[in-house]
Structures are given as structure tokens and as C-alpha cells.
Design an enzyme around this catalytic site. Structure first.
Site, mmCIF file in Angstrom:
data_model
loop_
_atom_site.group_PDB
_atom_site.id
_atom_site.type_symbol
_atom_site.label_atom_id
_atom_site.label_comp_id
_atom_site.label_asym_id
_atom_site.label_seq_id
_atom_site.Cartn_x
_atom_site.Cartn_y
_atom_site.Cartn_z
ATOM 1 C CB SER A 167 -16.013 0.399 -11.107
ATOM 2 O OG SER A 167 -16.744 -0.360 -12.049
ATOM 3 C CD GLU A 177 -21.151 -1.256 -14.300
ATOM 4 O OE1 GLU A 177 -22.163 -0.558 -14.188
ATOM 5 O OE2 GLU A 177 -21.071 -2.224 -15.069
ATOM 6 C CE1 TYR A 220 -19.547 -2.199 -7.386
ATOM 7 C CE2 TYR A 220 -19.212 -1.455 -9.637
ATOM 8 C CZ TYR A 220 -18.714 -2.001 -8.483
ATOM 9 O OH TYR A 220 -17.395 -2.350 -8.392
#
Length: 327
Positions: free
Chosen positions: A124, A126, A148
């Protein structure tokens, strides 16, 4: 490389779209689920009859070994993880278990059953947090800020570690925000699409959002699952950024949604500072997918305005069906 494929997270947006793509490519598709298979009838729709559902727990390596032996896949796509980033602050332990430990459990299970299985790990954007450079490439150093993002960074690194240590064909797709009509309403683009549809039908009057200047690199999930598949068809394993390379503000996304129903968003959308994410808001997340373009021949095909039109039209149809069923 048609054959049998196994998907974790098959009941989510990416899992359903990937299952459909693999079926179209001639694969037999199995999906790992944690609940009774009947519980997935609604989320998978017509796909439910076309794929085999196998009960297993990502945190239980033995159950994953059993699932692999039962399904004998040539490819495994690990998409299972809590995906709504803000909620990871409420459930940091659960997020770490499924996003980080779960990936390791699957890698270990594959290593025991058949190390020749090709493995895809859903990474991701992220992992970059507040990035040190923009746009980001596969060489950009991770700097995650959310539970996350931290868990996904672990999974990203453990996948490359198994590739180096055991010679496994293991790939990570570093996916940026990607949407479709299958997204839950918790996610901003779907929330906006549903509101535009409801307002156009006279069912609602106003949409209240946070910071309209916040920016993201948004793409179409159908394009992104195609990139996942292409990674496992290549001769060599590797990691790839999957992104449009374009940054758009929330205001631009909202404008696209309301344009799809011929409405001026300014008449219906209000920004409330109480909904701003403050320090939790990430900035400058824009991906450079040059490697995927060059090596895999992949490129996004759906523009933001087309994506939002697709999502608004799907929500209009849902709302109209609900109205007709109630009348």
C-alpha cells in the site's frame, strides 16, 4: 499462466474484481474465507457460484497449509487485511495480526506445501506515510505513520525477505487509492458517489465532508487488479508501484461525481472543519508507475471522471432498485 488461483480477501472489492478477471483468463478460482461460505453470497453475487470457497484462518498456518493442499494453486493473491485506514487506530492489534502476521503465515504455508507457487502481496502507498520525495518510486524509503501503514510495511519487507532467502516468486504491488462501485460507503469516493446519486434522485439534500483541499492519487480498482495478475505472469518476481501518477483534490473528485448527474456540487456540498483529519491527513502521496509500465506493459485505463461517473451510476441504480422494491 492459467491454472488454479487462491485469493485471500476474496469477499472484498479487490478480491471480487480479481476473481472475475482470473475467471475470464481461464483460471479455476478458490477463495479463503473465515466464515461460512453462505455468508459471502451478497458480497460476491454471481461470482459465488463460480469460485470455490475454503474456510481458513490467516493467523493459523496449519489451516492455510490445509487450504493450499486442498486447492493446489499455482498462484496465491494475499489481499486480506483491514482496509479502512482510520479504523486501524481503533484496532491496531487486529490490524497488525492480519496485515503483518497473516502475510508471514501464508508465506510459511506456501514454503511448506509448494515453494514454486507464485505469491502476490497487497502492499500500500500507506507505507510511505509522509513521503520523503514526490512522486514515490519502488526505491522510496518507507516512512509509515498509521498502524495500517506500519503493518503493511512489515508485510512488504517480509515478502522481499522470503524472495531473497528462499528464492520464492513473491511480488508486492504498492497500490495507491483505488475505487469501484464495490467499495464500502466508509470510503470517501463511494460516500461522495452515493450522495451525488441520492441528491440527484431527490432522496437527500446535502453532503458534509472534511477538507476539500486534501489530495490523493485515485485510480480504478479494475485496472489495479490487472496489474496484480501481470506481476505473477512476468519472468522474474519484483515489487511495483501501481498508481495513476496524478494528484487530485477532494474538491475535484466531488465535482466529477456531481457533474455525472448534471449538478453543481457547490449547491449541495459543505465542508465542516470538525471533520478535518489534522495531523492524520497524509500529503504528497503520488505514485510513479514507470516500472510497471515498462516491465509489465501496464497502464491505467479509467480516468477519475470516468471512475466517478461509473460509481454514481451504480449507486443511482441501487437506490432506484431499493425505491422500487419498497413501493
Amino acid at each position: 499462466m492459467a491454472g488454479r488461483a487462491l485469493i485471500t480477501g476474496v469477499g472484498g472489492q479487490d478480491g471480487a474484481l480479481l476473481a472475475r478477471l482470473l475467471l475470464d483468463q481461464g483460471y479455476e478460482v478458490a477463495g479463503i474465507v473465515r466464515r461460512e461460505p453462505a455468508a459471502y453470497a451478497e458480497s460476491l453475487g454471481e461470482l459465488r457460484a463460480a469460485i470455490e470457497l475454503v474456510e481458513a484462518d490467516l493467523l493459523d498456518r496449519d489451516s492455510l497449509v490445509a487450504a493450499l493442499r486442498a486447492t493446489r494453486p499455482v498462484e496465491v493473491y494475499n489481499l486480506a487485511a483491514p482496509s479502512f485506514v482510520p479504523r486501524s487506530w481503533d484496532e491496531p492489534i487486529l490490524t497488525a495480526e492480519f496485515a503483518a502476521v497473516g502475510a508471514t503465515s501464508m508465506l510459511e504455508a506456501i514454503r511448506e506445501v509448494d515453494p514454486s507457487i507464485r505469491f502476490y502481496q497487497a502492499s500500500s502507498s500507506e507505507i510511505f506515510g509522509e513521503p520523503r520525495e514526490t512522486p514515490q518510486t519502488e526505491e522510496t524509503a518507507p516512512s509509515p505513520l498509521t498502524p495500517y501503514g506500519v503493518a503493511k510495511t512489515y508485510a512488504h519487507f517480509i515478502t522481499s525477505s522470503y524472495r531473497r532467502r528462499y528464492g520464492m516468486f513473491a511480488c508486492c504491488g504498492i497500490l495507491y487509492n483505488h475505487e469501484s462501485p464495490l467499495r464500502p460507503v466508509d470510503f470517501l469516493p463511494r460516500k461522495v458517489a452515493r450522495a451525488a446519486a441520492a441528491i440527484s434522485l431527490g432522496l437527500e439534500r446535502e453532503l458534509v465532508l472534511g477538507d476539500l483541499s486534501a489530495r490523493r492519487d485515485w485510480g480504478y480498482a479494475g485496472d489495479y487488479v490487472r496489474a496484480m495478475w501481470l506481476m505473477l505472469q512476468h519472468d522474474e518476481p519484483g515489487d511495483y508501484i501501481v498508481a495513476t501518477g496524478e494528484s487530485h483534490s477532494v474538491e475535484e473528485l466531488v465535482a466529477c461525481a456531481f457533474d455525472a448527474v448534471s449538478l453543481d456540487w457547490r449547491d449541495h456540498v459543505r465542508s465542516d472543519p470538525a471533520l478535518y483529519r489534522g495531523s492524520a491527513e497524509l500529503h504528497d502521496l503520488v505514485g510513479d508507475a514507470s516500472k510497471a509500465r515498462r516491465v509489465l506493459g501496464w497502464a491505467p485505463e479509467v480516468r477519475l471522471d470516468e471512475l466517478m461517473r461509473m460509481m454514481v451510476e451504480a449507486d443511482r441504480a441501487r437506490l432506484q432498485d431499493a425505491e422500487n422494491a419498497a413501493s
